[in-house]
Write a protein that holds these residues in place. Structure first.
Motif: not given
Length: 714
Positions: A29, A31, A135, A138, A294
């Motif tokens: 996501n 992170h 998302q 994150n 992503s």
């Protein structure tokens, strides 16, 4: 082949290698990323990856010189959030595992993996792991473990804890990551329902906290009976770097799924591409865009690692790949993400100014070739630091963002200064020389995108991009005069930049009638392709760099990349250049084929365009480069979008107008794509005979379609 283009399963793949599958079914996501590991068998390649969390180690040189990069920066592999232990009533562990099914639903971001687990008594259960990442928030991952009996019923014990990841093997492959041995783990058992592990890097002095939480307990016992399914839900937290995690308002597994679904639904609304006529390509392009998004940092502090968050290859570094191959997708579909990628470059601008001084350039900024924190981490300067073109690549991405969004405020506050400082670098880095009886501005001892041709004079791509960079700076100085004065621009500097931009030397061979890659390119012998074994590719793993450098051989598109970006050649010259450079290009870089495909589409080399695209769009799904196990080739994911939209779709901004030229392949019945331009959401539909444009949201707009300017009504 699955029917839904946004679902990919293990049945769609030719390889069942566990490390390869870990990469293909990884989820992320921006992170954090989680490889799709087997949850009961420990794997050296499994683990969690956090964007920007790295350790430092000293670069050891046999002979060190002034200005060499000092430290490696290596992204850290963290505890595997999927790992779990399952025992029967007599503590026999179900440790033998067979993957039976796996699928990733890109409609909602949910990964489902099903295993047959067997203990030493030969008894088996079925384990299904469902995984999804938030998302918006994150830091959150949701995991659901579902256990069904196969031929075992009775007491089941589930144990869920975070464990340190094992060290992998050391390697000399420059595409892989070095092993990190300098981590410390500190576990805090908050209570029976949760635990926190604090991971600290000893040298870079960073820490990160990971946590797991379950509504019941981390160790539970169940009674497994025929026809019954046991559900065990876990919520994982991966904190921001150097910030503690907090167990507040923990979501349920269903809430994680809901949040993930909402994000991807909105994403596809703005980014959809549909290829009618080849289901496998349609699936592949959806997969590529899903994984590209992503992989991308969205906080202005991080960027896009070369392998995304699917693996630790290339040590998690950020390269020029972002600006040339990946940010175009975001500029046209999710401009808020493109803006954050530019903000990251702005955040390292001061480090880049210092780097320019180390290279002997008195004014301006030189961005690091490969980095995480803004400092140069490339130990091999001929194919690293000498690729000064990264400065102009970043400026080009800012120009693209501006043309697509008309975001004047952001440009004035952030983009302008980057463009100005990179232009100042070129002005002070180059020098005037007499070329063919004319006074021209030249750049000596540089390396272009082609890393098989290093430390040359007047690389065409570099010179062309530098020329653009300085010209763009002049345009911004004229457009934002107050900001220019604030940044110390004088009339003299403005005029010098304009004059130098006009005077930049662009090598051209009169006999061949093509742009020349650099001053010495055509003087070298052509690489002996006929006698080079197929197993000796990529060349960089089998031949000394000095051997490669003395031949005409390209790792990837170089001069042709400039042709693609500026698109101002006659078709006849395009064809000559394509023919010449294609013959000496190995495509050892995954970045290469997308550009060859896009240009071929533009100049109606239909077979070449389609063949190169087939390789580009499926690079990881067919493991074309033989190293997908180390992580996805994320820049190539973006490159496949470039091929579709800028190649087959002929989409560019020219003379202030969105320009569309239909080059649809004969193999496709229809291509439909969505993108954003100047505040509008557009849908473009191509067939072999027509090009139709709809304004889905926003005002009417003029667009040049197949050579004719049309007003597209809202």
């Amino acid at each position: 082949m699955t029917n839904n283009a946004k679902i990919i399963s293990i049945n769609d793949l030719k390889s069942n290698d566990p490390s390869y599958l870990e990469t293909i079914f990884s989820i992320a996501n921006g992170h954090l990323g989680v490889r799709a590991s087997n949850p009961v068998n420990i794997s050296d390649t499994a683990g969690t990856i956090v964007n920007g969390f790295f350790e430092i180690s000293e670069i050891v040189y046999g002979e060190k010189a002034f200005g060499y990069a000092k430290n490696n920066q290596t992204i850290v592999k963290l505890p595997d959030l999927r790992q779990i232990k399952i025992c029967d009533g007599q503590q026999n562990v179900f440790h033998r595992s067979e993957l039976k099914a796996e699928s990733l639903d890109m409609n909602n971001g949910v990964l489902v993996s099903t295993y047959k687990l067997t203990n030493d008594l030969g008894k088996s259960v079925e384990l299904t792991v469902k995984s999804a990442l938030q998302q918006a928030n994150n830091q959150v991952i949701g995991l659901r473990y579902e256990i069904k009996p196969i031929d075992y019923t009775g007491r089941i014990k589930i144990v869920k804890h975070l464990k340190a990841i094992s060290d992998g093997e050391e390697t000399d492959d420059p595409r892989k990551s070095r092993t990190v041995h300098t981590l410390t783990y500190e576990k805090h058992d908050v209570n029976s329902k949760s635990e926190i592990v604090k991971i600290t890097t000893q040298i870079s002095k960073m820490y990160l906290e990971m946590a797991i939480y379950t509504p019941a307990a981390l160790e539970q016992k169940f009674e497994l009976t025929d026809g019954k399914t046991i559900n065990f839900d876990v919520i994982g937290l991966v904190g921001e770097i150097n910030e503690p995690v907090e167990f507040t308002d923990m979501p349920t597994f269903e809430e994680v799924i809901k949040g993930s679904s909402e994000f991807w639904e909105e994403f596809w609304k703005n980014s959809e591409i549909k290829i009618t006529g080849d289901d496998s390509l349609n699936q592949a392009i959806h997969y590529n865009l899903f994984q590209l998004t992503s992989s991308t940092g969205r906080d202005g502090k991080t960027n896009i690692p070369a392998k995304g968050l699917s693996g630790t290859g290339y040590e998690g570094h950020y390269f020029w790949d972002t600006e040339m191959y990946m940010s175009p997708f975001f500029a046209y579909t999710n401009p808020q993400i493109a803006q954050k990628l530019i903000k990251y470059r702005y955040s390292i601008l001061e480090a880049s100014k210092k780097r320019a001084r180390e290279l002997g350039v008195a004014k301006g900024a030189l961005f690091a070739w490969r980095t995480i924190n803004g400092q140069e981490a490339s130990a091999y300067y001929p194919a690293g630091t000498a690729q000064y073109h990264i400065d102009a690549d970043i400026a080009y991405a800012i120009d693209r963002y501006y043309k697509v969004t008309d975001d004047k405020q952001f440009l004035e506050n952030y983009g302008f200064e980057i463009v100005l400082e990179t232009a100042r670098f070129w002005k002070n880095f180059g020098s005037f020389s007499e070329i063919h009886g004319k006074r021209k501005f030249c750049f000596f001892d540089v390396t272009g995108p082609d890393e098989y041709t290093a430390i040359v004079n007047n690389n065409y791509y570099t010179n062309r991009m530098a020329k653009f960079n300085m010209g763009f700076a002049v345009d911004l100085i004229d457009e934002f005069p107050e900001k220019a004065r604030e940044l110390g621009v004088t009339d003299q500097e403005r005029n010098e930049l304009a004059n130098i931009s006009e005077s930049v030397y662009l090598p051209y061979d009169q006999i061949k009638g093509i742009n020349q890659q650099d001053d010495s390119a055509f003087e070298k012998p052509i690489w002996p392709f006929d006698t080079t074994p197929k197993d000796n590719y990529p060349l960089l793993l089998h031949y000394h760099p000095l051997m490669i450098y003395r031949y005409q051989v390209n790792k990837q598109a170089d001069t042709l990349l400039a042709d693609f970006l500026f698109d101002d050649l006659s078709k006849e010259q395009y064809l000559r250049e394509y023919d010449y450079y294609e013959k000496i290009t190995t495509h050892d870089s995954s970045l290469s084929r997308s550009i060859f495909s896009a240009i071929a589409a533009r100049i109606d080399l239909k077979t070449k365009a389609y063949d190169y695209f087939m390789d580009t769009v499926k690079t990881d799904l067919v493991d074309l480069q033989k190293n997908t196990a180390d992580g996805l080739h994320v820049a190539n994911l973006g490159g496949s979008w470039l091929t579709v939209v800028n190649g087959f779709g002929g989409l560019q901004v020219k003379d202030g107008l969105l320009t569309i030229d239909n080059h649809l392949p004969d193999e496709w019945k229809k291509l439909t794509l969505r993108l954003q331009y100047l505040g509008r959401l557009l849908q473009i539909t191509y067939t072999n005979k027509t090009t139709q444009i709809e304004v889905l949201t926003g005002a009417s707009i003029k667009i040049r379609v197949d050579g004719t300017v049309k007003m597209i009504q809202a």
